[in-house]
Each structure stands twice: as structure tokens, then as C-alpha cells.
Design a protein around this motif. Structure first.
Motif, PDB file in Angstrom:
ATOM      1  N   PHE A  76       0.839  -1.204   0.000  1.00  0.00           N
ATOM      2  CA  PHE A  76       0.000   0.000   0.000  1.00  0.00           C
ATOM      3  C   PHE A  76       0.874   1.255   0.000  1.00  0.00           C
ATOM      4  CE2 PHE A  76      -2.459  -3.417   1.939  1.00  0.00           C
ATOM      5  CZ  PHE A  76      -3.614  -3.363   1.182  1.00  0.00           C
ATOM      6  N   LYS A  77       0.237   2.370  -0.362  1.00  0.00           N
ATOM      7  CA  LYS A  77       0.956   3.644  -0.376  1.00  0.00           C
ATOM      8  C   LYS A  77       1.170   4.158   1.048  1.00  0.00           C
ATOM      9  CE  LYS A  77       0.084   5.766  -4.743  1.00  0.00           C
ATOM     10  NZ  LYS A  77      -0.252   6.954  -5.474  1.00  0.00           N
ATOM     11  N   THR A  78       2.184   5.004   1.223  1.00  0.00           N
ATOM     12  CA  THR A  78       2.429   5.599   2.546  1.00  0.00           C
ATOM     13  C   THR A  78       1.172   6.338   3.030  1.00  0.00           C
ATOM     14  OG1 THR A  78       3.461   7.436   1.376  1.00  0.00           O
ATOM     15  CG2 THR A  78       4.955   5.861   2.387  1.00  0.00           C
ATOM     16  N   SER A  79       0.519   7.044   2.092  1.00  0.00           N
ATOM     17  CA  SER A  79      -0.670   7.810   2.492  1.00  0.00           C
ATOM     18  C   SER A  79      -1.796   6.877   2.952  1.00  0.00           C
ATOM     19  CB  SER A  79      -1.158   8.690   1.332  1.00  0.00           C
ATOM     20  OG  SER A  79      -1.308   7.890   0.183  1.00  0.00           O
ATOM     21  N   GLU A  80      -1.894   5.710   2.300  1.00  0.00           N
ATOM     22  CA  GLU A  80      -2.940   4.750   2.704  1.00  0.00           C
ATOM     23  C   GLU A  80      -2.619   4.167   4.086  1.00  0.00           C
ATOM     24  OE1 GLU A  80      -4.402   2.961  -1.597  1.00  0.00           O
ATOM     25  OE2 GLU A  80      -2.494   2.269  -0.790  1.00  0.00           O
ATOM     26  N   ALA A  81      -1.333   3.918   4.316  1.00  0.00           N
ATOM     27  CA  ALA A  81      -0.938   3.355   5.619  1.00  0.00           C
ATOM     28  C   ALA A  81      -1.251   4.363   6.733  1.00  0.00           C
ATOM     29  CB  ALA A  81       0.547   3.005   5.598  1.00  0.00           C
ATOM     30  N   LEU A  82      -0.943   5.618   6.473  1.00  0.00           N
ATOM     31  CA  LEU A  82      -1.196   6.649   7.484  1.00  0.00           C
ATOM     32  C   LEU A  82      -2.698   6.780   7.761  1.00  0.00           C
ATOM     33  CD1 LEU A  82       0.068   8.781   9.280  1.00  0.00           C
ATOM     34  CD2 LEU A  82      -0.019  10.385   7.375  1.00  0.00           C
ATOM     35  N   GLN A  83      -3.483   6.750   6.678  1.00  0.00           N
ATOM     36  CA  GLN A  83      -4.940   6.834   6.841  1.00  0.00           C
ATOM     37  C   GLN A  83      -5.472   5.635   7.637  1.00  0.00           C
ATOM     38  OE1 GLN A  83      -6.769   9.597   5.969  1.00  0.00           O
ATOM     39  NE2 GLN A  83      -8.294   8.531   7.231  1.00  0.00           N
ATOM     40  N   ALA A  84      -4.886   4.452   7.355  1.00  0.00           N
ATOM     41  CA  ALA A  84      -5.327   3.244   8.073  1.00  0.00           C
ATOM     42  C   ALA A  84      -5.035   3.383   9.569  1.00  0.00           C
ATOM     43  CB  ALA A  84      -4.618   2.016   7.506  1.00  0.00           C
ATOM     44  N   LEU A  85      -3.900   4.006   9.899  1.00  0.00           N
ATOM     45  CA  LEU A  85      -3.547   4.200  11.317  1.00  0.00           C
ATOM     46  C   LEU A  85      -4.594   5.095  11.998  1.00  0.00           C
ATOM     47  CD1 LEU A  85      -1.265   3.544  13.402  1.00  0.00           C
ATOM     48  CD2 LEU A  85      -0.275   5.759  12.823  1.00  0.00           C
ATOM     49  N   LYS A  86      -4.981   6.165  11.278  1.00  0.00           N
ATOM     50  CA  LYS A  86      -5.998   7.086  11.830  1.00  0.00           C
ATOM     51  C   LYS A  86      -7.341   6.366  11.950  1.00  0.00           C
ATOM     52  CE  LYS A  86      -3.885  11.173   9.727  1.00  0.00           C
ATOM     53  NZ  LYS A  86      -3.899  12.020   8.551  1.00  0.00           N
ATOM     54  N   ASN A  87      -7.697   5.620  10.889  1.00  0.00           N
ATOM     55  CA  ASN A  87      -8.985   4.920  10.911  1.00  0.00           C
ATOM     56  C   ASN A  87      -9.078   3.914  12.051  1.00  0.00           C
ATOM     57  OD1 ASN A  87      -9.524   6.358   8.618  1.00  0.00           O
ATOM     58  ND2 ASN A  87      -9.383   4.614   7.210  1.00  0.00           N
ATOM     59  N   ALA A  88      -7.908   3.355  12.415  1.00  0.00           N
ATOM     60  CA  ALA A  88      -7.914   2.372  13.513  1.00  0.00           C
ATOM     61  C   ALA A  88      -8.148   3.052  14.858  1.00  0.00           C
ATOM     62  CB  ALA A  88      -6.591   1.614  13.521  1.00  0.00           C
ATOM     63  N   GLY A  89      -8.072   4.368  14.903  1.00  0.00           N
ATOM     64  CA  GLY A  89      -8.373   5.107  16.138  1.00  0.00           C
ATOM     65  C   GLY A  89      -7.168   5.815  16.742  1.00  0.00           C
ATOM     66  N   PHE A  90      -5.996   5.650  16.125  1.00  0.00           N
ATOM     67  CA  PHE A  90      -4.791   6.246  16.700  1.00  0.00           C
ATOM     68  C   PHE A  90      -4.712   7.753  16.460  1.00  0.00           C
ATOM     69  CE2 PHE A  90      -3.379   1.839  16.471  1.00  0.00           C
ATOM     70  CZ  PHE A  90      -2.719   1.709  17.688  1.00  0.00           C
ATOM     71  N   GLU A  91      -4.105   8.400  17.440  1.00  0.00           N
ATOM     72  CA  GLU A  91      -3.738   9.816  17.287  1.00  0.00           C
ATOM     73  C   GLU A  91      -2.311   9.760  16.722  1.00  0.00           C
ATOM     74  OE1 GLU A  91      -2.344  12.655  20.734  1.00  0.00           O
ATOM     75  OE2 GLU A  91      -4.323  11.744  21.139  1.00  0.00           O
ATOM     76  N   VAL A  92      -2.092  10.378  15.565  1.00  0.00           N
ATOM     77  CA  VAL A  92      -0.769  10.262  14.935  1.00  0.00           C
ATOM     78  C   VAL A  92       0.227  11.208  15.607  1.00  0.00           C
ATOM     79  CG1 VAL A  92       0.528  10.485  12.777  1.00  0.00           C
ATOM     80  CG2 VAL A  92      -1.789   9.538  12.744  1.00  0.00           C
ATOM     81  N   ILE A  93       1.306  10.627  16.135  1.00  0.00           N
ATOM     82  CA  ILE A  93       2.355  11.442  16.769  1.00  0.00           C
ATOM     83  C   ILE A  93       3.356  11.880  15.710  1.00  0.00           C
ATOM     84  CG2 ILE A  93       4.207  11.450  18.538  1.00  0.00           C
ATOM     85  CD1 ILE A  93       1.443  11.065  19.771  1.00  0.00           C
TER      86      ILE A  93
END
Ligand SMILES: CC(C)=CCC[C@@H](C)[C@H]1CC[C@H]2C3=C(CC[C@]12C)[C@@]1(C)CC[C@H](O)C[C@@H]1CC3
Length: 374
Positions: A257-274
Motif C-alpha cells: 500500500f501507499k504511505t498515504s494509505e498506511a497513514l490513513q489506516a492508522l488514523k482509521n484504527a483510532g490512533f492519534e498520529v504522533i
């Protein structure tokens, strides 16, 4: 396609003869059950062979996604011994510096991740997709925390446990068999979670990140290096597609997957991105893929010669001649040479992907589970 844990373990014991899993590559491959090994190689290849990356159907891709446990397990059943022979016990890349020892650089990458998590002695930490446990042992010794390694491959778990016992870490580490899309842990059970180049084996990133979110305590941190394609990757470019498909095929990955998709998946999972940063984009003098380039002139110290030599034309020729020779005389199982060739493809495509900047093995993301979850 899916097997029970007992069936998996019984098969692994038959294939690898767990009691005989010592020695170097040649000792290990010649001690395999020949029929079982050949079957695993064929099983792995059927997910890929004859499928054109530019035109393959959604069903063919779906077969890899829905059978990811079988596909990844088959991959590591054939590749693990080669990985250890060529790379050591930490199955990941890292940043390198001039005249630095390869293993020192590998360990620094692990320490860097531990630092993102602020791991303290006594903390309960999860390593998702722990391989043969190299990073878990290093991070345990570096931080004094207790590390649980999660892995779906029995052979790797056995090797991880044996190595931990050998260096007296059996009470500070444990290795659990399980699927990272359905983690066998209670909610809120770990203080921190990390993953090193492992979650790319998931069919859907949100699935595995969601599981990490569930097992992490509120306020806990998840830090990980993800394998991704970058924004430079153009799926309509046949050369890009060939390289990325080569990485997927030769590294046991259902889909990158793309970096942008991975980052979005992290947010969708509920994480606050540090933080989120591609560590491969830097002004380092030495690239992350240099050991795979097979250029002896790039070896950084004397010990490096062995690592770099394996990927030179002569090094690959020697490995092929030995492995292929043993296979021809029926001493190594059929499929051993094919495994070496698959891994050579992995090396070549990773280098090409790295040079073009269309692929990164070190997209570092750090996410925090909020104290209160709605
Ligand atoms: C598959 C994932 C997600 C991570 C593993 C990353 C790396 C540790 C491997 C990727 C390609 C591998 C190759 C080898 C060792 C392990 C990797 C670098 C060899 C050097 C092993 C010895 C063979 O003869 C050549 C291999 C080239 C690829």
C-alpha cells in the motif's frame, strides 16, 4: 486452506525436523523433509506464477489477500533459513553509516524504535510479527522491558524460543503463535507495541492496526516501520509495476500500500498520529539497500564483505551452485534452488525500487491510543 494450530505445528515439525534445526544453510536445507518442502514451494508459487502483474484479475489478487496466512506461512517456511544465512536474526533493513558494522546498524534501527516508544524496564511490550526474535531479544536487553513476540510461523517461533533460552532471556521474553489480524490477547494488555517490517504481510492494514489498538492500553504508543510504495510509484508504469510486483512476489506480501494509505489506516484504527516519516528519504551517504547491491566496493568494514559478497554475481553463483548441486543429487529438497532464485528476485527488485524511490521499507509511524476511547 486454513489449518488448526495443532495441524500447523505438526506440519512444521515434519517439514523442518525441529530437533535438527541447527547449523548453517546447507545443514538446514539438507535436513528438511523433501516432500513437504517441495509441496510448500509449489503451494507458495501457485499464488503468483502465470499471473501477469499488469492484467491479473481481482479474483487472483483476492486469493492472496484471503489466504494471507497460508501464503505468508509458506513463504517463511521456505525463506527463513536463507534469511538467516544472508542477513542474521533481525529480518529488516536500516539506515547505514560509513565504516559501520552491519549488525551495529541493524541494532541501532531497533533502539531507535524503542526510543520512540519510551520503553522503560518492566513494561509489557508486544512485537508484532517478531520473526526469529532478533529485535525482541535486542530490545529486551536494551530496555529491560518484557517482550512478547507474536508470529504465525511455528518454525520461526521455535527458533526465537531456542535463541532466547540460549542467552538466558526466557523469563523476559515469550513467543506466541497467532494471526495478527485476530490477536490472541485480551484488550488493553500491553504498555507499548512495535512492529518492524512485518505488518505489510496483512491483507488490510486497518485490520492489523485495529488489533494493535485493541490490545494496547489507553495512553499506550504504537511505533512501527512499514513497507510501502511511495508517491513516486505510478501503477500505470509497466516498469514500476514489475518492480513492485517483484517485491510482493519475492517477499510474501499480498499487496503493498501507499504511505498515504498506511497513514490513513492508522488514523482509521483510532490512533492519534504522533509522527509519520519516511526514513529512506534522507541525505545519508549510504543507502538502506546497499548490502543487496552486490558491490564489494561498498562494503563498510571487513565483516561486511561476507554480507555483501552473497549478493555479488560470484556470491549468487556460489550459493546457486551449492544449493542446486545438492538438489540435483537429491540431498537437498526440490525447490531449494527455486527458493534461492525467488530471493535473488527480492534483492534485485528491492534495489530497483529503492533506487527509483518508489518503495520504502522504513515508513516510520508513531501513534498513540487516546486515554479515553469513544
Ligand atoms: C519480507 C519482509 C517484510 C522483510 C524482510 C526484509 C529483509 C530481511 C529480506 C528482504 C530480501 C531478503 C534477501 C536476503 C536476506 C533477507 C532479505 C534482505 C538474502 C540476502 C538471503 C540470502 C540469499 O542468497 C539472497 C537473499 C536476497 C534477498
Amino acid at each position: 486452506m486454513s489449518q488448526t494450530f495443532e495441524e500447523d505445528l505438526a506440519f512444521s515439525k515434519t517439514l523442518h525436523k525441529h530437533e535438527a534445526e541447527r547449523g548453517g544453510l546447507l545443514a538446514k536445507i539438507t535436513s528438511k523433509d523433501k516432500e513437504a518442502f517441495e509441496n510448500v514451494v509449489n503451494n507458495y508459487m501457485r499464488y503468483w506464477v502465470g499471473k501477469d502483474p499488469m492484467s491479473e484479475s481481482e479474483e487472483e489478487k483476492e486469493a492472496r489477500r484471503s489466504n494471507y496466512t497460508n501464503m505468508t506461512n509458506s513463504y517463511y517456511n521456505i525463506a527463513t533459513d536463507f534469511y538467516e544465512y544472508g542477513w542474521g536474526e533481525s529480518f529488516h533493513f536500516c539506515r547505514f553509516y560509513p565504516r559501520e558494522n552491519f549488525y551495529q546498524a541493524i541494532a541501532r534501527h531497533e533502539h531507535y524504535l524503542a526510543m520512540q516508544l519510551n520503553i522503560k524496564p518492566g513494561m509489557k511490550v508486544l512485537d508484532v510479527g517478531c520473526g526469529v526474535g532478533g529485535p525482541a531479544r535486542e530490545i529486551c536487553q536494551f530496555t529491560g522491558a518484557h517482550i512478547t513476540g507474536l508470529n504465525n510461523n511455528d518454525y520461526q517461533i521455535c527458533r526465537a524460543m531456542r535463541s532466547a533460552v540460549n542467552i538466558g532471556l526466557e523469563n523476559k521474553t515469550n513467543f506466541i503463535k497467532g494471526d495478527f489480524m485476530k490477536m490472541p490477547f485480551e484488550d488493553n494488555s500491553f504498555d507499548a507495541v512495535y512492529a518492524i517490517e512485518a505488518t505489510c504481510h496483512a491483507p488490510k492494514l486497518e485490520g492489523v492496526y485495529g488489533q494493535v489498538f485493541r490490545v494496547l492500553k489507553p495512553g499506550g504508543t504504537f511505533a512501527f516501520y512499514e513497507w510501502c510504495v511511495t508517491d513516486k510509484y505510478d501503477p500505470t508504469n509497466a516498469d514500476h509495476r514489475r518492480i513492485v510486483r517483484g517485491i510482493e512476489y519475492a517477499d510474501g506480501i499480498p499487496e503493498l500500500f501507499k504511505t498515504s494509505e498506511a497513514l490513513q489506516a492508522l488514523k482509521n484504527a483510532g490512533f492519534e498520529v504522533i509522527s509519520a516519516e519516511d526514513l529512506a528519504v534522507n541525505d545519508d551517504q549510504i543507502t538502506w539497500y546497499y548490502p543487496l547491491e552486490g558491490d564489494m566496493g561498498k562494503a563498510q568494514c571487513i565483516w561486511d564483505f561476507f554480507t555483501v559478497f552473497r549478493m555479488t554475481h560470484l556470491g549468487k553463483f556460489c550459493t546457486r551452485a551449492l544449493v542446486g548441486g545438492l538438489e540435483t543429487f537429491g540431498i537437498a529438497p526440490t525447490g531449494s534452488l527455486q527458493t534461492q532464485r525467488v530471493l535473488e528476485t527480492a534483492g534485485d527488485c528491492l534495489v530497483e525500487g529503492g533506487r527509483l524511490g518508489i518503495f520504502t521499507p522504513m515508513y516510520l509511524m508513531v501513534g498513540k491510543k487516546p486515554m479515553s476511547v469513544n
